[in-house]
Design an enzyme around this catalytic site. Structure first.
Site: not given
Ligand code: FAD
Length: 499
Positions: A20-22, A24, A88, A184, A322, A333-334
């Site tokens: 994942g490149s989100g 985390g 993945v 929003e 998440d 996000a945090q």
């Molecule tokens: C519309 C929206 C608004 C939001 N607003 C807020 C806010 O205001 N404040 C806040 O704190 N949080 C907010 N959030 C929540 C926050 O964005 C998430 O909690 C956060 O992004 C989680 O981070 P993560 O690294 O777990 O997952 P993500 O950031 O979702 O990253 C997941 C990554 O995994 C990759 N991935 C997924 N499946 C696979 C796979 N099978 N193989 C390879 N890569 C894969 C994806 O492409 C992505 O790069 C919001 C979310 C959304 C959708």
């Protein structure tokens, strides 16, 4: 011959794979920049995504590039990190491998330590067919599709009104889910209709557009508490948003949605542009991990992790963000950022034979939601902030977290255009943005069906060669027969009738 790049990764170094490149994935990778490890980040998109600002891409304020910079560029100076595109599809905890796929190409990446940060997707609570008519908001594709549908609805309404038709269903926008994203989104569509677009059309009055926010819960922004929920609702209503609470969406189709109230009443709203901002479902990779470790999944598909974010029996595997179910941590996000940094530090500590930092502790920095320009609500500990101050805090925080100086500057300019002025810099939409998702979903294997698999291309070429050779040989034989039989040439009457 394929070009190869010299790599700084070495065969005997500890290998960390991050999925994942989100939030985390990116923050975990960056945390390891000075560690004596090789990091491979495997993600299904080539960009990092700042999800909290997706709604601004959908409503034409920001461009997709500002919130989705290329992961490769962000990490270009981190020499121990390699970026690999791929979805993945399997994690083998015994073999310590991650298998990823991209357009039929399969890659197996071995690891010594693994951080899984694959996030969550949209949940339609078992009604996945709603997705066709009410896209969620989880990706750049979603945001661009929604942008096309929202601006497209105004365009179609203008045509309809010019022809004397009823266009109420085109000028009614329904947002399902009154969490921060829904609030929003509803606020921004209302601003779009009332401030941005009203001078641009001749046959419709965009100020008469209805923006409706629906939720089954009894208040908006439930995690912010009752007081801020009431404040947010009244601010939305001042903007002209109709807020319908205690209504469960029971059906969604091309032309509208159906809702059921607690007293059994069923109502239908005719609306072409609908947005789904309710419910999340953790990434299905959680199930793979659960099956191999016995760690249970909750109803949202989140996996129960140990207090140090590892999986039972697998101290080398961390799950963050998440995807996890730990101490009721929210999907924000945090949680992902702090969890990934913690996991990276634990890996580094182990390599340096330092003791573990102990269980993961989340530090809640507060939550905020913007309602419209100059209006927001924020909850920081017990402190409630509303109005312009909350909005300025929102602005500062988002500027800090947007990745890259260039994106920060352009985002600031676009905000000035939209919040000080009334414009939207990113109103471009295309037919493909709106319809490509449905078209792709009709292909058996999605985009893979549009390009040949490796091997399949060679096989197809070989088959073509064989067929062509057979045709050529057959033609040569026929030529020889005609020559031998003295039958060469075309009779005059036949030749003149051609054409
Ligand atoms: C519309 C929206 C608004 C939001 N607003 C807020 C806010 O205001 N404040 C806040 O704190 N949080 C907010 N959030 C929540 C926050 O964005 C998430 O909690 C956060 O992004 C989680 O981070 P993560 O690294 O777990 O997952 P993500 O950031 O979702 O990253 C997941 C990554 O995994 C990759 N991935 C997924 N499946 C696979 C796979 N099978 N193989 C390879 N890569 C894969 C994806 O492409 C992505 O790069 C919001 C979310 C959304 C959708």
């Amino acid at each position: 011959m394929a070009a190869t790049q010299p790599t700084t990764q070495t065969a005997d170094r500890h290998r960390v794979v991050i999925i994942g490149s989100g939030f985390g994935g990116l923050f975990g990778t960056k945390q390891l920049r000075r560690s004596d490890v090789d990091v491979t980040i495997v993600a299904k998109t080539t960009h990092h995504l700042f999800q909290p600002l997706l709604y601004q891409v959908a409503t034409g304020i920001l461009s997709q590039g500002e919130i989705a910079p290329p992961t490769r560029e962000i990490l270009s100076s981190q020499k121990n990190a390699q970026v690999l595109l791929g979805e993945v599809t399997d994690i083998d905890l015994d073999a310590h491998t991650v298998t990823s796929q991209v357009l039929g190409r399969s890659t197996v990446t071995p690891y010594d330590s693994l951080i899984v940060a694959a996030g969550a997707g949209q949940s339609y609570f078992g009604n996945d067919h709603f997705a066709e008519f009410a896209p969620g908001m989880k990706s750049i594709d979603d945001a661009l599709e929604l942008r096309g549908r929202i601006f497209g609805a105004f365009e179609m309404a203008e045509i309809g009104a010019t022809r004397g038709e009823n266009v109420d269903h085109l000028l009614t926008f329904v947002v399902v889910g009154a969490g921060p994203t829904g609030v929003e989104m509803a606020g921004q569509i209302a601003e779009l209709a009332h401030r941005t677009l009203h001078k641009d059309f001749r046959s419709i009055n965009t100020r008469q557009a209805r923006v409706i926010l629906v939720d089954a819960a009894p208040q908006v922004l439930p995690p912010f508490g009752e007081k801020l929920g009431i404040k947010a609702k009244s601010e939305l209503e001042k903007l002209g948003v109709e807020v319908i609470l205690g209504a469960m969406v029971t059906d969604v189709d091309e032309r509208g949605i159906e809702m059921k109230f607690k007293d059994g009443r069923v109502e239908r709203i005719e609306s072409v542009a609908k947005i789904w901002a309710a419910g999340v479902q953790a990434n299905p990779l959680g199930r793979t991990l659960s099956e191999q470790t016995g760690a249970p999944l909750d109803r949202a598909g989140r996996i129960a992790v140990n207090p140090d974010l590892t999986l039972p029996g697998h101290p080398e595997v961390f799950v963050v963000g998440d995807m996890i179910n730990l101490d009721h941590l929210p999907g924000v996000a945090q949680v992902a950022i702090q969890g990934a940094k913690y996991a990276a530090k634990e890996i580094d500590n182990r390599l340096k034979s330092k003791p573990s930092a102990g269980p993961f502790h989340y530090f809640d920095k507060g939550s905020m939601a913007i309602i419209s320009r100059f209006r927001a609500v924020a909850l920081i500990g017990k402190l409630r902030v509303t109005g312009v101050l909350a909005w300025l805090m929102w602005l500062a925080l988002h500027l800090i977290y947007i990745t890259g100086f260039k994106s920060r500057v352009t985002a600031l300019l676009h905000w000035a255009v939209s919040f000080i002025g009334r414009g939207r810099s990113e109103r471009t939409t295309t037919e493909q943005q709106i319809f490509a998702r449905s078209a792709l979903s009709r292909l058996k294997r999605g985009a893979t069906d549009l390009v040949s698999d490796p091997g399949a291309y060679d096989a197809a070429r070989a088959m073509l060669e064989t067929t062509r050779r057979a045709e050529l040989e057959e033609r040569a034989l026929e030529e020889a027969r005609l020559t031998d039989a003295g039958e060469r040439g075309v009779p005059v009457e036949q030749a003149s009738s051609v054409g």
